[in-house]
Design a protein around this motif. Structure first.
Motif, PDB file in Angstrom:
ATOM      1  N   LEU A 101       7.135 -13.827 -12.638  1.00 14.30           N
ATOM      2  CA  LEU A 101       8.007 -12.345 -12.503  1.00 14.30           C
ATOM      3  C   LEU A 101       7.179 -11.188 -11.781  1.00 14.30           C
ATOM      4  O   LEU A 101       7.621 -10.640 -11.004  1.00 14.30           O
ATOM      5  N   VAL A 102       5.793 -10.955 -12.462  1.00 13.60           N
ATOM      6  CA  VAL A 102       5.211  -9.825 -11.851  1.00 13.60           C
ATOM      7  C   VAL A 102       4.843 -10.120 -10.390  1.00 13.60           C
ATOM      8  O   VAL A 102       4.796  -8.979  -9.363  1.00 13.60           O
ATOM      9  N   VAL A 103       4.656 -11.165 -10.152  1.00 10.52           N
ATOM     10  CA  VAL A 103       3.975 -11.397  -8.582  1.00 10.52           C
ATOM     11  C   VAL A 103       5.198 -11.017  -7.765  1.00 10.52           C
ATOM     12  O   VAL A 103       5.124 -10.433  -6.717  1.00 10.52           O
ATOM     13  N   ALA A 104       6.440 -11.658  -8.110  1.00 12.05           N
ATOM     14  CA  ALA A 104       7.449 -11.798  -7.399  1.00 12.05           C
ATOM     15  C   ALA A 104       8.241 -10.466  -6.987  1.00 12.05           C
ATOM     16  O   ALA A 104       8.734 -10.171  -6.172  1.00 12.05           O
ATOM     17  N   ALA A 111      -0.679  -3.058  -1.652  1.00 11.98           N
ATOM     18  CA  ALA A 111      -1.863  -3.781  -1.047  1.00 11.98           C
ATOM     19  C   ALA A 111      -2.525  -4.786  -1.682  1.00 11.98           C
ATOM     20  O   ALA A 111      -3.572  -5.239  -1.567  1.00 11.98           O
ATOM     21  N   GLU A 112      -1.818  -5.090  -3.069  1.00  9.82           N
ATOM     22  CA  GLU A 112      -2.331  -6.015  -3.858  1.00  9.82           C
ATOM     23  C   GLU A 112      -2.145  -7.438  -3.443  1.00  9.82           C
ATOM     24  O   GLU A 112      -0.940  -7.629  -3.258  1.00  9.82           O
ATOM     25  N   SER A 113      -3.140  -8.279  -3.457  1.00  9.43           N
ATOM     26  CA  SER A 113      -2.853  -9.822  -2.967  1.00  9.43           C
ATOM     27  C   SER A 113      -2.126 -10.269  -4.291  1.00  9.43           C
ATOM     28  O   SER A 113      -2.281  -9.998  -5.465  1.00  9.43           O
ATOM     29  N   GLU A 114      -1.785 -11.597  -3.875  1.00 12.68           N
ATOM     30  CA  GLU A 114      -0.885 -12.402  -4.943  1.00 12.68           C
ATOM     31  C   GLU A 114      -2.061 -12.826  -6.143  1.00 12.68           C
ATOM     32  O   GLU A 114      -1.841 -12.894  -7.266  1.00 12.68           O
ATOM     33  N   GLU A 115      -3.358 -13.077  -5.446  1.00 10.98           N
ATOM     34  CA  GLU A 115      -4.342 -13.459  -6.462  1.00 10.98           C
ATOM     35  C   GLU A 115      -4.572 -12.306  -7.404  1.00 10.98           C
ATOM     36  O   GLU A 115      -4.853 -12.518  -8.813  1.00 10.98           O
ATOM     37  N   GLN A 116      -4.547 -11.252  -6.786  1.00  8.79           N
ATOM     38  CA  GLN A 116      -4.954  -9.967  -7.488  1.00  8.79           C
ATOM     39  C   GLN A 116      -3.969  -9.653  -8.644  1.00  8.79           C
ATOM     40  O   GLN A 116      -4.001  -9.222  -9.742  1.00  8.79           O
ATOM     41  N   ALA A 117      -2.729  -9.778  -8.273  1.00  7.25           N
ATOM     42  CA  ALA A 117      -1.583  -9.611  -8.936  1.00  7.25           C
ATOM     43  C   ALA A 117      -1.332 -10.538 -10.144  1.00  7.25           C
ATOM     44  O   ALA A 117      -0.974 -10.184 -11.246  1.00  7.25           O
ATOM     45  N   ARG A 118      -1.918 -11.844  -9.776  1.00  7.13           N
ATOM     46  CA  ARG A 118      -1.825 -12.964 -10.909  1.00  7.13           C
ATOM     47  C   ARG A 118      -2.795 -12.327 -11.895  1.00  7.13           C
ATOM     48  O   ARG A 118      -2.702 -12.816 -13.139  1.00  7.13           O
ATOM     49  N   ALA A 119      -3.932 -11.896 -11.633  1.00  7.34           N
ATOM     50  CA  ALA A 119      -5.078 -11.806 -12.394  1.00  7.34           C
ATOM     51  C   ALA A 119      -4.620 -10.376 -13.343  1.00  7.34           C
ATOM     52  O   ALA A 119      -4.978 -10.704 -14.596  1.00  7.34           O
ATOM     53  N   ARG A 120      -4.034  -9.439 -12.825  1.00  3.09           N
ATOM     54  CA  ARG A 120      -3.461  -8.527 -13.193  1.00  3.09           C
ATOM     55  C   ARG A 120      -2.554  -8.750 -14.300  1.00  3.09           C
ATOM     56  O   ARG A 120      -2.591  -8.269 -15.653  1.00  3.09           O
TER      57      ARG A 120
END
Length: 325
Positions: A101-104, A111-120
């Motif tokens: 949900l956070v990623v979507a 500017a945050e990549s999907e990988e960065q969003a998942r890590a966050r």
């Protein structure tokens, strides 16, 4: 030294024969004992049994081990296993679901990549598990229906969605209990499909008010429950169960309760800090990834949902659209 015999596995439910009134039943394999007849004090409902749970449990074990000339299960209607006084529902309790949900929902210009969003998001979920409390709100008992009943999709609901959830059923009152004590107050577990009108979760007239769980969660029949209440002694680890929901035969949700952020004990403990949990009360523990919004496919007239959780049986419900006025 002889090995003691293994206890006979049983479950509780609510049943009725054609034209008859519902009765509390004990289920072993494909046979059902009417507890209103089998127990000397003649309980009228499963809630009556739960009100005396600690006292009656030895009698249920003995009854399950006896030779049986009971009612055949396939000749009975299966109702929701218990009619609770209180229903507590939880959201955002599966790690992968919340991360998705956070990623979507990150801003399109982020500017945050999907990988960065998942890590966050993963770091946020770890912090929640360490420091925070479950997100719990109140449901209505009138939303509960049986595990094989049709689900009416209200004419005012444009985005009906499914949410398969492990549900704890309380056996003894619990008030301000610790997580270490909490599971002693749970009688058993069952299955809930906690339907949601996604279009009504957030108020459109005044977003500052926040979520509207009354309209989005509590239409009649929006919580299919059951088929059975399986006692805790037959569910050795509620944190290691598989939840699977199929829509018209296609798997939509398939996850382990290992992915929970807050386990059953913490959930029950959290609720008990505010209110007193009563016998028969339900604590729904959240739904994993794979809801309709994730798939871009919401419920329609004629859809069939099939839901299973390890060792708890199966639901099968058909969606019926309410005619518009």
């Amino acid at each position: 030294m002889a090995t003691p015999p293994q206890p006979v596995r049983f479950a509780l439910g609510t049943f009725s024969a054609a034209g008859g009134s519902p009765f509390p039943g004990l289920v072993v394999d494909d046979r059902v004992a009417d507890l209103g007849q089998a127990l000397q004090w003649r309980p009228a409902s499963t809630l009556d049994v739960l009100e005396r749970w600690t006292e009656v449990l030895p009698s249920l074990r003995r009854l399950a081990s006896e030779a049986r000339e009971w009612l055949p299960l396939d000749g009975l209607r299966v109702h929701a296993p218990v009619a609770p006084r209180q229903v507590f529902q939880s959201g955002a309790n599966y790690r992968q679901h919340v991360i998705d949900l956070v990623v979507a929902h990150r801003p399109a210009d982020s500017a945050e990549s999907e990988e960065q969003a998942r890590a966050r998001a993963a770091e946020l979920m770890d912090r929640r598990a360490r420091e925070d409390q479950p997100y719990v709100f109140i449901g209505l008992p009138s939303a509960i229906t049986g595990p094989h009943d049709d689900v009416v999709l209200p004419s005012w609901c444009e985005q009906p969605d499914w949410e398969l959830e492990l549900t704890a059923v309380i056996g003894t009152p619990a008030h301000r209990v610790s997580p270490e004590e909490a599971l002693r107050h749970v009688a058993g577990y069952t299955i809930a499909n906690d339907l949601t009108a996604r279009d009504l979760v957030f108020r459109k007239d005044m977003r500052e008010i926040g979520t509207d769980w009354l309209r989005s969660k509590n239409a009649p029949g929006f919580t299919p429950l059951g088929p059975y209440l399986v006692p805790v002694e037959f569910v050795p680890d509620p944190s290691d169960l598989r939840l699977t929901l199929k829509l018209n035969g296609d798997t939509m949700q398939d996850e382990s309760t290992k992915d929970m952020i807050f386990d059953v004990a913490r959930m029950v403990s959290c609720v008990s800090q505010t209110t007193t949990l009563l016998p028969g009360d339900l604590v729904l523990t959240g739904s994993p990834a794979g809801n309709g919004m994730h798939h871009g496919r919401l419920l329609r007239d004629g859809d069939v949902m099939e839901s299973t959780i390890t060792g708890l049986g199966a639901q099968r419900t058909r969606c019926v659209a309410e005619e518009r006025a």
